[in-house]
Design a protein around this motif. Structure first.
Motif, PDB file in Angstrom:
ATOM      1  N   UNK A 243       9.192  11.677  14.290  1.00  0.00           N
ATOM      2  CA  UNK A 243       7.838  11.680  13.726  1.00  0.00           C
ATOM      3  C   UNK A 243       7.335  13.124  13.696  1.00  0.00           C
ATOM      4  N   UNK A 244       6.625  13.505  12.643  1.00  0.00           N
ATOM      5  CA  UNK A 244       6.098  14.861  12.520  1.00  0.00           C
ATOM      6  C   UNK A 244       4.868  15.041  13.405  1.00  0.00           C
ATOM      7  N   UNK A 245       4.620  16.297  13.837  1.00  0.00           N
ATOM      8  CA  UNK A 245       3.465  16.557  14.723  1.00  0.00           C
ATOM      9  C   UNK A 245       2.137  16.087  14.127  1.00  0.00           C
ATOM     10  N   UNK A 246       1.933  16.352  12.846  1.00  0.00           N
ATOM     11  CA  UNK A 246       0.731  15.889  12.148  1.00  0.00           C
ATOM     12  C   UNK A 246       1.153  15.383  10.784  1.00  0.00           C
ATOM     13  N   UNK A 247       1.316  14.091  10.660  1.00  0.00           N
ATOM     14  CA  UNK A 247       1.783  13.528   9.398  1.00  0.00           C
ATOM     15  C   UNK A 247       0.624  12.879   8.657  1.00  0.00           C
ATOM     16  N   UNK A 248       0.789  12.719   7.370  1.00  0.00           N
ATOM     17  CA  UNK A 248      -0.207  12.046   6.540  1.00  0.00           C
ATOM     18  C   UNK A 248       0.148  10.575   6.499  1.00  0.00           C
ATOM     19  N   UNK A 249      -0.761   9.721   6.974  1.00  0.00           N
ATOM     20  CA  UNK A 249      -0.469   8.286   7.041  1.00  0.00           C
ATOM     21  C   UNK A 249      -0.349   7.681   5.647  1.00  0.00           C
ATOM     22  N   UNK A 250      -1.307   8.000   4.776  1.00  0.00           N
ATOM     23  CA  UNK A 250      -1.318   7.427   3.439  1.00  0.00           C
ATOM     24  C   UNK A 250      -1.771   8.478   2.429  1.00  0.00           C
ATOM     25  N   UNK A 251      -1.213   8.412   1.250  1.00  0.00           N
ATOM     26  CA  UNK A 251      -1.616   9.330   0.183  1.00  0.00           C
ATOM     27  C   UNK A 251      -1.906   8.572  -1.098  1.00  0.00           C
ATOM     28  N   UNK A 252      -3.131   8.694  -1.584  1.00  0.00           N
ATOM     29  CA  UNK A 252      -3.539   8.010  -2.815  1.00  0.00           C
ATOM     30  C   UNK A 252      -3.994   9.041  -3.837  1.00  0.00           C
ATOM     31  N   UNK A 253      -3.726   8.757  -5.101  1.00  0.00           N
ATOM     32  CA  UNK A 253      -4.010   9.736  -6.149  1.00  0.00           C
ATOM     33  C   UNK A 253      -4.772   9.119  -7.307  1.00  0.00           C
ATOM     34  N   UNK A 254      -5.612   9.947  -7.923  1.00  0.00           N
ATOM     35  CA  UNK A 254      -6.325   9.561  -9.137  1.00  0.00           C
ATOM     36  C   UNK A 254      -5.955  10.548 -10.244  1.00  0.00           C
ATOM     37  N   UNK A 255      -4.960  10.208 -11.075  1.00  0.00           N
ATOM     38  CA  UNK A 255      -4.505  11.133 -12.126  1.00  0.00           C
ATOM     39  C   UNK A 255      -5.223  10.943 -13.459  1.00  0.00           C
ATOM     40  N   UNK A 256      -6.455  10.460 -13.440  1.00  0.00           N
ATOM     41  CA  UNK A 256      -7.157  10.132 -14.689  1.00  0.00           C
ATOM     42  C   UNK A 256      -7.437  11.364 -15.547  1.00  0.00           C
ATOM     43  N   UNK A 257      -7.667  12.514 -14.924  1.00  0.00           N
ATOM     44  CA  UNK A 257      -7.934  13.731 -15.693  1.00  0.00           C
ATOM     45  C   UNK A 257      -6.728  14.109 -16.543  1.00  0.00           C
ATOM     46  N   UNK A 258      -5.535  14.022 -15.959  1.00  0.00           N
ATOM     47  CA  UNK A 258      -4.322  14.331 -16.718  1.00  0.00           C
ATOM     48  C   UNK A 258      -4.129  13.339 -17.852  1.00  0.00           C
ATOM     49  N   UNK A 259      -4.470  12.089 -17.603  1.00  0.00           N
ATOM     50  CA  UNK A 259      -4.330  11.077 -18.642  1.00  0.00           C
ATOM     51  C   UNK A 259      -5.284  11.354 -19.800  1.00  0.00           C
ATOM     52  N   UNK A 260      -6.511  11.773 -19.481  1.00  0.00           N
ATOM     53  CA  UNK A 260      -7.513  11.995 -20.522  1.00  0.00           C
ATOM     54  C   UNK A 260      -7.293  13.311 -21.261  1.00  0.00           C
ATOM     55  N   UNK A 261      -7.051  14.405 -20.518  1.00  0.00           N
ATOM     56  CA  UNK A 261      -7.004  15.727 -21.137  1.00  0.00           C
ATOM     57  C   UNK A 261      -5.611  16.138 -21.609  1.00  0.00           C
ATOM     58  N   UNK A 262      -4.571  15.644 -20.923  1.00  0.00           N
ATOM     59  CA  UNK A 262      -3.203  16.007 -21.309  1.00  0.00           C
ATOM     60  C   UNK A 262      -2.495  14.889 -22.068  1.00  0.00           C
ATOM     61  N   UNK A 263      -3.128  13.717 -22.119  1.00  0.00           N
ATOM     62  CA  UNK A 263      -2.488  12.518 -22.685  1.00  0.00           C
ATOM     63  C   UNK A 263      -1.164  12.242 -21.972  1.00  0.00           C
ATOM     64  N   UNK A 264      -1.184  12.447 -20.654  1.00  0.00           N
ATOM     65  CA  UNK A 264       0.027  12.253 -19.847  1.00  0.00           C
ATOM     66  C   UNK A 264      -0.154  11.095 -18.891  1.00  0.00           C
ATOM     67  N   UNK A 265       0.907  10.308 -18.719  1.00  0.00           N
ATOM     68  CA  UNK A 265       0.935   9.322 -17.654  1.00  0.00           C
ATOM     69  C   UNK A 265       2.380   9.072 -17.244  1.00  0.00           C
ATOM     70  N   UNK A 266       2.564   8.637 -16.008  1.00  0.00           N
ATOM     71  CA  UNK A 266       3.909   8.411 -15.484  1.00  0.00           C
ATOM     72  C   UNK A 266       4.533   7.176 -16.130  1.00  0.00           C
ATOM     73  N   UNK A 267       5.800   7.303 -16.496  1.00  0.00           N
ATOM     74  CA  UNK A 267       6.513   6.173 -17.084  1.00  0.00           C
ATOM     75  C   UNK A 267       7.158   5.282 -16.028  1.00  0.00           C
ATOM     76  N   UNK A 268       7.474   5.874 -14.863  1.00  0.00           N
ATOM     77  CA  UNK A 268       8.185   5.131 -13.818  1.00  0.00           C
ATOM     78  C   UNK A 268       7.381   5.145 -12.519  1.00  0.00           C
ATOM     79  N   UNK A 269       7.291   3.982 -11.874  1.00  0.00           N
ATOM     80  CA  UNK A 269       6.663   3.866 -10.558  1.00  0.00           C
ATOM     81  C   UNK A 269       7.751   3.831  -9.483  1.00  0.00           C
ATOM     82  N   UNK A 270       7.347   3.664  -8.236  1.00  0.00           N
ATOM     83  CA  UNK A 270       8.280   3.811  -7.120  1.00  0.00           C
ATOM     84  C   UNK A 270       9.480   2.868  -7.194  1.00  0.00           C
ATOM     85  N   UNK A 271       9.267   1.605  -7.532  1.00  0.00           N
ATOM     86  CA  UNK A 271      10.370   0.642  -7.571  1.00  0.00           C
ATOM     87  C   UNK A 271      11.437   1.068  -8.572  1.00  0.00           C
TER      88      UNK A 271
END
Length: 329
Positions: free
Chosen positions: A277-305
């Motif tokens: 285990x790391x000395x200080x790890x991040x338990x959870x990480x959540x993201x809001x990529x809406x700006x990239x979707x709106x301004x760059x017309x970009x979105x991820x094609x593949x999710x984790x699975x």
């Protein structure tokens, strides 16, 4: 024909970016501390090694960076260099800070000093945010990094923002959440899991030892994220963007999908070691990529699975090719 210089071309992102730019008709230069001695294995795996012009440049040395910019005169510079492992940054904090923060500063200052109309991309990281709980981080979320790597990336981010505002450089940072591919080295936990699962499926009696598998991350597919880097430098105005899938899953889920893909139950082959285990790890990480979707017309094609399955399938194909070469030789 546009010219691009990729610092850190030997890594996962650098190789995929080189392929994308070549497909778009760019002349691509790849920077490495010693271009004559480096193997550039990832470029060879993508069959583009011969198409990239390689140059020796140390981004920790301002003179080296400036000389390279004046020689190559790139339209775009992509800074993907520096120590890239969060775990290793706890063991090598000085090297991590120098390779990321000082390297970024040298590139920015050399661009300013050269007076060339260069567009600059900086590889940021979700590690800058630290632990935001269940809040989905966006471009306005404060930074609270919890690793030497995150601290270094946060410093580089603010250097880019400062040069953009003070000197009107076209400089942007992509705050990328976790993104994986078959080009990941085995020191990254996702590839470690994939490689071990494939070996066990082929008859190995090994047991895979891991640290905290209940961490949660937003995992994406590296080739998707490379496109976002390029799109940032095609915008009329520079800016910073969170790049992610918007879906967070536990590492435990990734493990389960990988082992199920090769026909195994993961619980039979994995041991949890608290010492990892790391000395200080991040338990959870959540993201809001809406700006990239709106301004760059970009979105991820593949999710984790899908990412997990793609990595396993590529590993199986690679092992099949190696076995065939052994038989024919």
């Amino acid at each position: 024909m546009k010219t691009a210089l990729i610092c850190g071309i030997s890594g996962q992102d650098g190789a995929y970016l080189a392929r994308l730019l070549l497909d778009k008709g760019y002349q691509v230069y790849g920077g490495s501390r010693d271009a004559q001695m480096a193997s550039f294995t990832n470029l060879a795996r993508l069959s583009i090694r011969q198409d990239v012009k390689l140059v020796s440049v140390s981004i920790n040395d301002f003179r080296s960076v400036l000389q390279t910019l004046l020689k190559v005169k790139p339209d775009e510079v992509y800074n993907l260099a520096g120590q890239s492992s969060v775990g290793l940054s706890f063991e090598q904090p000085v090297e991590t800070l120098e390779s990321i923060s000082v390297g970024t500063l040298n590139l920015l200052e050399a661009i300013r000093f050269s007076n060339l109309p260069i567009k600059f991309y900086n590889a940021g990281s979700s590690e800058c945010f630290g632990d935001t709980g269940r809040e989905a981080a966006d471009e306005m979320t404060p930074f609270r990094p919890r690793s030497p790597y995150g601290v270094a990336k946060a410093a580089a981010f603010w250097q880019v923002a400062n040069y953009r505002e003070a000197y009107q450089l076209h400089a942007s940072t992509g705050i990328l959440f976790n993104h994986e591919s078959p080009l990941r080295p085995e020191r990254f936990v996702t590839q470690k899991i994939v490689v071990s699962a494939c070996r066990i499926a082929n008859g190995s009696a090994e047991t895979l030892t891991l640290g905290n598998i209940d961490i949660a991350r937003d995992w994406g597919w590296a080739p998707d994220y490379i496109e976002a880097m390029w799109l940032m430098l095609q915008q009329p105005k520079p800016d910073d963007y969170v790049i992610a899938t918007g879906q967070t899953r536990k590492l435990r889920d990734f493990i389960q999908i990988v082992f199920e893909t090769v026909g195994l139950h993961w619980e039979d082959h994995i041991i949890i070691d608290p010492s990892l285990f790391r000395p200080t790890d991040i338990a959870e990480g959540y993201a809001n990529p809406s700006k990239a979707r709106k301004q760059l017309s970009w979105q991820a094609h593949y999710k984790m699975a899908e990412v997990a399955k793609l990595m396993v399938e590529e590993r199986i194909q690679t092992e099949g090719r190696r076995a065939a070469q052994i038989v024919t030789s």
